[in-house]
Design a protein around this motif. Structure first.
Motif, PDB file in Angstrom:
ATOM      1  N   LEU A  55     -66.085   7.077 -26.569  1.00 57.32           N
ATOM      2  CA  LEU A  55     -65.150   7.884 -27.286  1.00 57.32           C
ATOM      3  C   LEU A  55     -65.105   8.122 -28.589  1.00 57.32           C
ATOM      4  N   ARG A  67     -62.786   8.134 -31.555  1.00 62.30           N
ATOM      5  CA  ARG A  67     -61.354   7.935 -31.756  1.00 62.30           C
ATOM      6  C   ARG A  67     -60.830   8.610 -32.982  1.00 62.30           C
ATOM      7  N   SER A  68     -61.543   8.807 -33.908  1.00 58.12           N
ATOM      8  CA  SER A  68     -60.997   9.806 -34.969  1.00 58.12           C
ATOM      9  C   SER A  68     -62.238  10.189 -35.933  1.00 58.12           C
ATOM     10  N   GLU A 115     -66.158   0.343 -32.403  1.00 58.78           N
ATOM     11  CA  GLU A 115     -65.066  -0.666 -31.756  1.00 58.78           C
ATOM     12  C   GLU A 115     -65.841  -0.875 -30.373  1.00 58.78           C
ATOM     13  N   TRP A 149     -65.436   4.137 -30.054  1.00 59.11           N
ATOM     14  CA  TRP A 149     -65.245   3.266 -29.091  1.00 59.11           C
ATOM     15  C   TRP A 149     -66.592   3.095 -28.094  1.00 59.11           C
ATOM     16  N   ARG A 193     -64.659   7.132 -36.231  1.00 56.46           N
ATOM     17  CA  ARG A 193     -64.426   5.959 -35.528  1.00 56.46           C
ATOM     18  C   ARG A 193     -64.760   6.203 -34.145  1.00 56.46           C
TER      19      ARG A 193
END
Length: 68
Positions: free
Chosen positions: A61, A63-64, A47, A14, A12
């Motif tokens: 970034l 995220r996970s 995202e 961003w 994930r």
């Protein structure tokens, strides 16, 4: 990959409003960059932000990261 994980299953990220990359373009780079690695074939969730005033608006970034 730690904890005896054999592959990355989901990533994930961003994308900040000023990161100058579209989700589609990021996906192309992700697929090229993960080919032949433990992350090849991982689900990619992107995202995006449209907030140009966000403190990290120029950033991309992580995220996970999910592993199996």
């Amino acid at each position: 990959v730690d904890n005896n994980a054999e592959r990355v299953t989901r990533v994930r990220v961003w994308l900040g409003a000023l990161s100058h990359i579209t989700p589609e373009h990021f996906r192309e780079h992700f697929e090229d960059g993960t080919r032949g690695t433990v992350a090849e074939g991982a689900e990619l969730e992107v995202e995006t932000s449209d907030d140009e005033t966000h403190p990290e608006a120029q950033q991309i970034l992580l995220r996970s990261l999910d592993v199996a």
